[in-house]
Scaffold this motif. Structure first.
Motif, short mmCIF file in Angstrom:
data_model
loop_
_atom_site.label_atom_id
_atom_site.label_comp_id
_atom_site.label_asym_id
_atom_site.label_seq_id
_atom_site.Cartn_x
_atom_site.Cartn_y
_atom_site.Cartn_z
N GLY A 187 24.96 33.11 55.14
CA GLY A 187 26.25 32.62 54.65
C GLY A 187 26.75 33.45 53.49
N TRP A 188 25.86 33.76 52.56
CA TRP A 188 26.24 34.57 51.41
C TRP A 188 26.66 35.97 51.83
CZ3 TRP A 188 23.11 38.82 49.61
CH2 TRP A 188 23.65 39.47 48.49
N LEU A 189 25.91 36.60 52.73
CA LEU A 189 26.21 37.95 53.17
C LEU A 189 27.59 38.03 53.82
CD1 LEU A 189 22.77 39.03 54.69
CD2 LEU A 189 23.88 40.02 52.68
N GLN A 190 27.88 37.07 54.70
CA GLN A 190 29.15 37.10 55.42
C GLN A 190 30.34 36.84 54.49
OE1 GLN A 190 29.38 34.87 59.05
NE2 GLN A 190 27.33 35.47 59.73
N VAL A 191 30.21 35.82 53.64
CA VAL A 191 31.33 35.47 52.76
C VAL A 191 31.56 36.56 51.71
CG1 VAL A 191 32.14 33.82 51.03
CG2 VAL A 191 31.04 32.99 53.11
N ARG A 192 30.50 37.12 51.15
CA ARG A 192 30.65 38.18 50.15
C ARG A 192 31.30 39.41 50.78
NH1 ARG A 192 27.90 40.14 45.29
NH2 ARG A 192 27.84 42.39 45.29
N ARG A 193 30.83 39.80 51.97
CA ARG A 193 31.39 40.97 52.65
C ARG A 193 32.87 40.76 52.97
NH1 ARG A 193 28.17 41.05 56.92
NH2 ARG A 193 26.53 42.15 55.77
N PHE A 194 33.20 39.55 53.41
CA PHE A 194 34.59 39.23 53.73
C PHE A 194 35.46 39.29 52.48
CE2 PHE A 194 37.96 35.97 53.99
CZ PHE A 194 38.67 36.45 55.08
N ALA A 195 34.96 38.73 51.37
CA ALA A 195 35.74 38.72 50.12
C ALA A 195 35.99 40.13 49.61
CB ALA A 195 35.01 37.89 49.07
N LEU A 196 34.95 40.98 49.62
CA LEU A 196 35.11 42.35 49.13
C LEU A 196 36.09 43.14 49.99
CD1 LEU A 196 31.41 43.26 48.23
CD2 LEU A 196 33.30 42.99 46.64
N THR A 197 35.97 42.99 51.31
CA THR A 197 36.88 43.70 52.21
C THR A 197 38.32 43.24 52.01
OG1 THR A 197 35.12 43.91 53.87
CG2 THR A 197 37.39 44.22 54.63
N THR A 198 38.51 41.92 51.89
CA THR A 198 39.86 41.38 51.71
C THR A 198 40.47 41.84 50.39
OG1 THR A 198 39.21 39.43 53.00
CG2 THR A 198 41.22 39.26 51.68
N LEU A 199 39.68 41.83 49.31
CA LEU A 199 40.20 42.27 48.02
C LEU A 199 40.60 43.74 48.06
CD1 LEU A 199 37.81 40.50 45.48
CD2 LEU A 199 40.24 40.08 45.81
N ARG A 200 39.80 44.56 48.75
CA ARG A 200 40.16 45.97 48.88
C ARG A 200 41.48 46.13 49.64
NH1 ARG A 200 34.68 46.74 50.66
NH2 ARG A 200 33.32 47.27 48.91
N ASN A 201 41.63 45.33 50.69
CA ASN A 201 42.86 45.41 51.47
C ASN A 201 44.08 45.01 50.65
OD1 ASN A 201 41.49 46.30 53.71
ND2 ASN A 201 41.29 44.26 54.63
N PHE A 202 43.92 43.94 49.83
CA PHE A 202 45.03 43.52 48.96
C PHE A 202 45.37 44.63 47.97
CE2 PHE A 202 44.05 38.86 49.78
CZ PHE A 202 45.24 38.65 50.44
N GLY A 203 44.35 45.29 47.46
CA GLY A 203 44.58 46.35 46.49
C GLY A 203 45.21 47.59 47.08
N MET A 204 45.15 47.73 48.38
CA MET A 204 45.71 48.91 49.04
C MET A 204 47.08 48.63 49.64
SD MET A 204 42.17 50.09 50.88
CE MET A 204 42.94 51.26 51.99
N GLY A 205 47.73 47.52 49.22
CA GLY A 205 49.04 47.17 49.74
C GLY A 205 50.15 47.95 49.06
N LYS A 206 51.35 47.37 49.08
CA LYS A 206 52.51 48.04 48.49
C LYS A 206 52.34 48.23 46.99
CE LYS A 206 55.83 46.41 51.95
NZ LYS A 206 57.07 45.64 52.19
N ARG A 207 51.68 47.28 46.34
CA ARG A 207 51.42 47.40 44.90
C ARG A 207 49.92 47.41 44.68
NH1 ARG A 207 53.73 42.90 41.50
NH2 ARG A 207 52.71 41.65 43.09
N SER A 208 49.43 48.36 43.94
CA SER A 208 48.00 48.43 43.68
C SER A 208 47.60 47.34 42.69
CB SER A 208 47.63 49.80 43.10
OG SER A 208 48.14 49.92 41.78
N ILE A 209 46.29 47.06 42.61
CA ILE A 209 45.79 46.07 41.66
C ILE A 209 46.12 46.50 40.23
CG2 ILE A 209 43.68 45.11 40.67
CD1 ILE A 209 42.56 44.83 43.45
N GLU A 210 46.08 47.80 39.97
CA GLU A 210 46.41 48.28 38.63
C GLU A 210 47.83 47.90 38.25
OE1 GLU A 210 46.62 52.41 36.00
OE2 GLU A 210 46.04 52.48 38.12
N GLU A 211 48.75 48.02 39.19
CA GLU A 211 50.14 47.65 38.90
C GLU A 211 50.29 46.15 38.66
OE1 GLU A 211 51.84 49.28 42.43
OE2 GLU A 211 52.56 51.07 41.42
N ARG A 212 49.50 45.35 39.38
CA ARG A 212 49.53 43.90 39.15
C ARG A 212 49.05 43.57 37.74
NH1 ARG A 212 49.54 41.29 44.44
NH2 ARG A 212 49.14 42.83 46.07
N ILE A 213 48.00 44.27 37.28
CA ILE A 213 47.49 44.04 35.93
C ILE A 213 48.52 44.47 34.89
CG2 ILE A 213 45.66 44.61 34.28
CD1 ILE A 213 43.85 45.17 36.74
#
Length: 435
Positions: free
Chosen positions: A123-149
């Motif tokens: 459970g931990w492996l799947q949820v952690r992997r999913f969270a990391l992948t999703t966060l990377r995808n959000f950060g690679m959108g139209k606005r980077s995470i740096e811009e959000r900060i």
């Protein structure tokens, strides 16, 4: 009759204590569980281990029992690892064996063994992997995470400006800023700092962080399905806790240290003016050109040792370690504080000194002993985000404001008010004077 009854109680207590000590001696020693102080029945080593000053008392016990020892918290045996070499061997060199999550009662009450932080096994492996992948995808959108900060930093500056140089407590302003970064990633929007529901969430997270200063307990079985609504909600809340309270508390503690040591604040501002200037906002790329500021940020994290005991681990199987045997499922506490306060790596570690991370020529000095985010397979998944947030928000604040204490710097206390699993800074106010 009363005397007879009292004598019987005393006798029973003595017998129970003797039996407990005998059992403890049978299971500890070379080739067995690590040695440690003899526990009492039911309460274990509560007389030696103080929950409100957990890391300090465990560090003191390590001086007597060595870098690997055991204590009993209530009825739960716990193995403690002290010193960088031992912690590194367990968490990095033998990462698979020390990859499980140890027991914490707050994890059961709030998360019920779900989410990212307190879950285990598949459970931990799947949820952690999913969270990391999703966060990377959000950060690679139209606005980077740096811009959000950077965008949120502007809103934080507005909140500081509204104080008009008058004293204020920065706690919730910082919490709102860091939480809004997560909100912009997870929900695609930010919230006003006066939004009642948003402030209620901030208050709850602040309370949970303080409640973490408690003893460990048993976790319940995880459900078979890992991707269900309860786990999704729990994982999202884990992101808020990990992405808000730890980073905002680190920054809040950092501002207190800069109030305490104004000369260090001045040197950071001089470097910001030289490298960034006033015509634009700081960016992550500036960090390599700002060794002193980078050293200050690292020294803040080292000095405050926000989570000195790390979040507890557990061994995934029976483990032979340094001449001892640690049974499968045993909770393990790696004392990160003993690495961050190693006197050979960081001379005079109890002093706040950015020089700990600077070479003789003033360039930034990396250190393997710098592990505030823990290490190995359970290292904080938000480390990169946290480092980016702390650097950008801290430099943006100091680019625009000089921070002044409401009392003389000598009177400011920098001793944590709570020091269990986490170090909570004392209450203070500051004045933000526009530059």
């Amino acid at each position: 009759m009363l005397l007879l009854g009292a004598a019987s109680v005393v006798l029973l207590v003595c017998v129970a204590c003797l039996l407990s000590i005998v059992q403890w001696r049978k299971r500890s020693g070379k080739g067995k569980m690590p040695e440690g102080p003899a526990p009492l029945p039911i309460v274990g080593n509560i007389l030696q281990v103080k929950p409100k000053n957990l890391a300090k008392t465990l560090e003191e016990l390590s001086e007597k029992y060595g870098p690997v020892f055991s204590v009993q918290l209530g009825s739960t045996p716990v193995v403690v690892l002290s010193g960088y070499e031992v912690v590194k061997e367990a968490l990095i060199d033998r990462a698979d064996e020390f990859a499980a999550r140890g027991h914490m009662p707050i994890g059961d009450r709030a998360n019920k063994g779900l989410g990212i932080v307190f879950s285990n096994n598949e459970g931990w492996l799947q949820v952690r992997r999913f969270a990391l992948t999703t966060l990377r995808n959000f950060g690679m959108g139209k606005r980077s995470i740096e811009e959000r900060i950077q965008e949120e930093a502007e809103h934080l500056l507005e909140e500081f400006t509204k104080t008009n140089g008058m004293p204020f407590d920065p706690t919730f302003k910082l919490s709102c800023a860091f939480s809004n970064v997560i909100c912009s990633i997870v929900f695609g929007r930010r919230y006003d700092y006066k939004d009642k529901k948003f402030l209620s969430l901030m208050n709850n997270m602040n309370n949970i962080f303080e409640m973490m200063n408690s003893l460990w307990g048993q976790e319940k079985d995880n459900p078979k399905s890992h991707f269900h609504m309860t786990n999704l909600i729990t994982s999202t809340f884990d992101l808020f806790i990990a992405g808000t309270e730890t980073s905002s508390t680190t920054t809040r503690y950092g501002l207190l240290l800069l109030l305490k040591y104004p000369k260090i604040q001045e040197k950071v501002q001089e470097e910001i003016d030289r490298v960034v200037g006033r015509s634009r906002r700081p960016c992550v790329a500036d960090r390599t050109q700002m060794p002193y500021t980078d050293a200050v940020v690292h020294e803040i994290q080292r000095f405050i040792t926000l989570i000195p005991t790390s979040v507890p681990r557990a061994v995934t199987k029976d483990v032979r370690f340094r001449g001892y045997v640690i049974p499968k499922g045993t909770t393990v506490i790696p004392l990160l504080s003993t690495a961050l306060y190693d006197s050979k790596e960081f001379p005079n570690p109890t002093e706040f000194n950015p020089g700990h991370f600077l070479n003789e020529k003033g360039t930034f000095r990396k250190s393997e002993f710098f592990i505030p985010f823990s290490a190995g397979k359970r290292i904080c998944p938000g480390e990169g985000l946290a480092r980016m947030e702390i650097f950008l928000l801290l430099t943006t604040i100091l680019q625009n404001f000089t921070l002044k204490p409401v009392v003389s710097p000598e009177e400011l206390s920098i001793t944590p008010t709570l020091s269990g699993t986490g170090n909570v800074p004392p209450y203070y106010q500051l004045c933000a004077i526009p530059r």
